[in-house]
Each structure stands twice: as structure tokens, then as C-alpha cells.
Design a protein around this motif. Structure first.
Motif, PDB file in Angstrom:
ATOM      1  N   ASP A  24       0.897  -1.082   0.028  1.00 56.29           N
ATOM      2  CA  ASP A  24      -0.071   0.089   0.051  1.00 56.29           C
ATOM      3  C   ASP A  24       0.875   1.345   0.052  1.00 56.29           C
ATOM      4  O   ASP A  24       0.341   2.266   0.269  1.00 56.29           O
ATOM      5  CB  ASP A  24      -1.059  -0.186   1.191  1.00 56.29           C
ATOM      6  N   GLU A  29       0.889   2.436  -5.181  1.00 56.36           N
ATOM      7  CA  GLU A  29      -0.673   2.939  -5.436  1.00 56.36           C
ATOM      8  C   GLU A  29      -0.541   3.823  -6.863  1.00 56.36           C
ATOM      9  O   GLU A  29      -1.483   3.920  -7.516  1.00 56.36           O
ATOM     10  CB  GLU A  29      -1.081   4.026  -4.207  1.00 56.36           C
ATOM     11  N   SER A  30       0.445   4.483  -6.936  1.00 61.83           N
ATOM     12  CA  SER A  30       0.744   5.383  -8.146  1.00 61.83           C
ATOM     13  C   SER A  30       0.923   4.381  -9.482  1.00 61.83           C
ATOM     14  O   SER A  30       0.119   4.831 -10.453  1.00 61.83           O
ATOM     15  CB  SER A  30       2.269   6.273  -7.820  1.00 61.83           C
ATOM     16  N   THR A  33      -2.150   2.403 -10.163  1.00 59.22           N
ATOM     17  CA  THR A  33      -3.321   3.044 -10.670  1.00 59.22           C
ATOM     18  C   THR A  33      -3.169   3.272 -12.263  1.00 59.22           C
ATOM     19  O   THR A  33      -3.884   3.040 -13.027  1.00 59.22           O
ATOM     20  CB  THR A  33      -3.675   4.366 -10.002  1.00 59.22           C
ATOM     21  N   ARG A 133      -2.475  10.405  -6.951  1.00 62.62           N
ATOM     22  CA  ARG A 133      -1.687   9.528  -6.296  1.00 62.62           C
ATOM     23  C   ARG A 133      -0.229  10.204  -6.668  1.00 62.62           C
ATOM     24  O   ARG A 133       0.817  10.022  -5.695  1.00 62.62           O
ATOM     25  CB  ARG A 133      -1.684   8.154  -6.665  1.00 62.62           C
TER      26      ARG A 133
END
Length: 177
Positions: A24, A29-30, A33, A133
Motif C-alpha cells: 500500500d 498505489e501510483s 493506478t 496519487r
């Protein structure tokens, strides 16, 4: 080679430069996505009838692997590629070309006027989330400013492409009581 390695079973993953981080982590996350965005674009190609738009989406998908690789590499000296200003300019030129095909946007529209348009609107919103993000990540570490611009322009291009592929559209009217 097995698909599963079991190395992530405790909630960590390896970055491109082999650094271990939590799954996480903002960096994960970046680029995760961006991966999601790439998948939505892949889905969109299944409905595109215009070969020029199909090829443009495919080109963007290839660049998104570069964006993901750059985001997935913390050690700048080990980054395999970096997004350059020319790639931002390319997106701007495509926006300018395709915006000529639509009525100039001066209002909100309700997404979903056709399958391809709806999928591209989902891709646009995922792109905006990726941008958020990446901006959060940039507050903690150095992020290539061209990469940030690229993702920002990409969401604009996806908006224009979604409008170009619409069967029709409905303007949003704000109701006041």
C-alpha cells in the motif's frame, strides 16, 4: 516460471530496482493506478471503430508502461526510461487535433453516451486518480515534472476522445429550487 512467487504473502512487493516496500506504499498505489488505467484503455480498444483512435490508444498504452516503470523505480540511476517534454507535446497536439471534432466544452456532460465513450470516461477518471496519487507521492520524493504533466494532459486527451466517440450527449443542468 510460476505466476506466484509467495514473496508478497506478507504484504510487501519489490520495486523495479528490487527495493522491498509495502503493497500500500504510495509509489505502488501510483503505478498500480497507471496499470489500472492501461487495462481500461485495453478494454476501450475492443469498441473503437476508428483506426486512428485505436492506434493512438495503443501508443498511449505503450507509454503508460514507461510511466509505470519510472514510478516503480525509486533509485533514479536505475530508471529504465523517463517521460520527456516531447511526449507531453505529443499529447497536446493530439488534444488540439481531436478537439476540432467536437463542440467546444462549455458545460458538464453526463458520461455514458455509447460504450466506447463510457469506457473512455472511466479511463479519464482513473487517470485523474493516478494523477492525484502521483501528486501525493511527489510531496514525499522527487518525481519527474514531465511525468506529472504527461498524466495531466492524458486525462484531458481522454476527455476529448470520449467526447469524439459519443453517439450523443446530455448536458448537465443544475436544478435550483
Amino acid at each position: 516460471m510460476s505466476v506466484y512467487t509467495k514473496t508478497g504473502d506478507k504484504g510487501q512487493t519489490s520495486l523495479f530496482d528490487n527495493k522491498r516496500v509495502d503493497k500500500d506504499d504510495l509509489r505502488v498505489e501510483s503505478y498500480g493506478t497507471i496499470d489500472e488505467l492501461n487495462s481500461w484503455l485495453g478494454l476501450s480498444k475492443n469498441f473503437v471503430e476508428d483506426s486512428e483512435i485505436f492506434n493512438l490508444i495503443h501508443h498511449i498504452q505503450r507509454r503508460l508502461f514507461d510511466v509505470g516503470a519510472e514510478l516503480a523505480t525509486e533509485d533514479e540511476s536505475k530508471r529504465p526510461v523517463m517521460i520527456k517534454e516531447e511526449e507531453v507535446t505529443f499529447l497536446e497536439e493530439e488534444i488540439d487535433k481531436y478537439i476540432e471534432r467536437i463542440k467546444k466544452p462549455d458545460h458538464f456532460i453526463i458520461p455514458g453516451a455509447g460504450k466506447i465513450s463510457a469506457i473512455l470516461h472511466v479511463a479519464r477518471t482513473v487517470c485523474r486518480r493516478a494523477e492525484r496519487r502521483i501528486i501525493s507521492l511527489s510531496k514525499k520524493t522527487n518525481i519527474n515534472p514531465h511525468l506529472i504533466k504527461y498524466v495531466n494532459r492524458l486525462s484531458d486527451l481522454l476527455y476529448v476522445l470520449s467526447r469524439c466517440t459519443e453517439d450523443d450527449y446530455e448536458e448537465v443542468i443544475f436544478y435550483r429550487e
